[in-house]
Design a protein around this motif. Structure first.
Motif: not given
Length: 466
Positions: A89-95, A120-141
């Motif tokens: 489980r990844l803690a302290s990661v910004e979304v 958020v209000a209803p609608g279409t959104y793009t959800f992303e992870i701030v890569e700088s907040s991820l651990p060094d050995d983890v990457s999001v696809q």
């Protein structure tokens, strides 16, 4: 001549005495009806006082030196997910959530369990992870684009590292996984539907309010878990007890008086429909129109055994369902009350003439059906709805319960078990060829086809008329 003095009598002495109330041979039923009403009022009060609207706490002010996030709009919808990298489980990661123009609408940080949520209000959104907040050995696809809709569970799943998407999975693996998932889903339908079949077998009542017993079980578990802070296992046990009590008092306050008045089955069916609608919208008013999560088991680790992939919650649901259904089968086969239930289901008049207390058997069936419905509601919320409770979840499951018990044979407990498992398998396997949003249609269509060939169901017997 002395004046006549008229004395004024007290008002209480001029009131006529109210006639006594003749309650017949059974003086217990009116008191049970009052207890039933008090229990429902207590449950409604607990939901109202501890529901989602009352559980909100004021948002603390931001610490000095930081910019406050914009307040969510009035029609905000909750979007949540869990950051899980191969079981870690990844803690302290910004979304963050970006609207259609690319502007940031909300930002949050995952907790120690990897859980995150934004509004958020209803609608279409793009959800992303701030890569700088991820651990060094983890990457999001990749980022995830999602239509946020009010009134349903909006969950976003991120893939990390070399995790495979569903398009990378072979048809053979999908078939095995959907078969296991169909078995799990069918067992849950059977847990909730066996009581419905037994009630029909002993009383002849087609109870359309049985789905609301499923919802009340899940809501009771949610109240004990979230409002009173109890662990979900203990909350589920108390919810089952509440389901048993509601089933018993439901019979004592409504159905037993109707049977005494020789009310027809069609009239009782109409009463059950009205009761179902009333209970459903009372839950909507006092609970919530949104899906509300349990405090426990929000994060699930998926276990992998070859082509089989299953979470701990689904595995536990399968084990509990099998144990409970085997226990119900042993109850019907080995105990005196079980044999009496089967006798009343086969021929009520003959069972009564043989010395069986039919009303006692019916009370036991209602209690058993209420407890099984409550357990089915908890398992359905944990394994099928991702640990969330919906106000109309029982109504969604009701049609599948009717399909299962009709397919297996109305009034037969073993037929209900077999029919519900078949319906669960067909519903899940149909997602291999149709849109998952339409999966419930496949089970109902197969039901129609089988009943055209065998109207009495798989284990049902033909009835001779005349």
């Amino acid at each position: 001549m002395a004046p006549t003095v008229r004395k004024r009598l007290p008002l209480a002495s001029t009131r006529p005495k109210s006639p006594g109330i003749d309650i017949g041979r059974d003086p217990v039923t009116p008191y049970l009806g009052r207890v039933f009403a008090l229990l429902l009022l207590s449950l409604v009060a607990a939901i109202a006082l501890g529901g989602p609207a009352a559980a909100q706490e004021p948002t603390p002010p931001p610490p000095p030196g930081t910019s406050a996030q914009p307040a969510p709009p009035e029609n905000a919808v909750r979007v949540s997910g869990t950051l899980n990298n191969g079981g870690d489980r990844l803690a302290s990661v910004e979304v963050r959530a970006l609207d259609s123009t690319g502007r940031e609408s909300a930002r949050t940080e995952s907790t120690s369990t990897g859980r995150w949520d934004v509004r958020v209000a209803p609608g279409t959104y793009t959800f992303e992870i701030v890569e700088s907040s991820l651990p060094d050995d983890v990457s999001v696809q990749e980022t995830v684009e999602r239509d946020v809709v009010a009134g349903r569970a909006n969950t976003v799943i991120f893939l990390f590292g070399d995790e495979r998407t569903s398009s990378d999975t072979s048809f053979y693996e999908k078939l095995i996984r959907q078969t296991v998932d169909g078995l799990r889903f069918g067992l849950i339908i059977a847990i909730a539907g066996v009581g419905l079949s037994l009630i029909y077998g002993t009383t002849g009542l087609t109870n359309f309010a049985h789905g609301e017993l499923v919802t009340l079980g899940a809501v009771a578990a949610w109240v004990f878990n979230v409002t009173f802070g109890m662990q979900l296992i203990a909350a589920s046990i108390l919810a089952i007890i509440v389901g048993v009590l509601i089933g018993l008092l439901n019979n004592a306050a409504i159905w037993k008086p109707l049977r005494r008045r020789k009310t027809g089955l069609i009239a009782q069916l109409v009463v059950s429909i009205g009761l179902a609608i009333a209970l459903r919208y009372l839950i909507l008013i006092f609970f919530s129109d949104r899906t509300e999560p349990f405090d426990d088991y929000q994060v699930q680790v998926q276990r992998q055994w070859g082509p089989i992939a299953i979470t701990d919650a689904n595995l536990v649901s399968i084990v509990i369902s099998l144990v409970v259904l085997v226990g119900v089968a042993l109850l019907l086969q080995k105990t005196r009350i079980g044999k009496a239930m089967r006798a009343v289901s086969d021929n009520r008049d003959l069972a009564e003439s043989s010395g069986i207390d039919v009303e006692r058997v019916i009370r036991f069936v209602w209690g058993l059906g209420g407890g099984l419905a409550a357990l089915g509601g908890v398992l359905f919320a944990i394994s099928e709805l991702g640990g969330r409770v919906q106000w109309e979840m029982g109504f969604k499951l009701l049609l599948l319960m009717f399909a299962g018990i009709t397919l297996g044979g109305l009034g037969t407990a073993y037929g209900a078990l077999l029919g519900c498992v078949i319906v669960g398998l067909l519903v899940q396997l149909s997602t291999l060829v149709i849109n998952p949003d339409l999966k419930y249609i496949g089970g109902l269509l197969i039901l129609i086809v089988i009943l055209v060939v065998r109207p009495q169901g798989i284990l049902g017997s033909r009835q001779r008329i005349g």
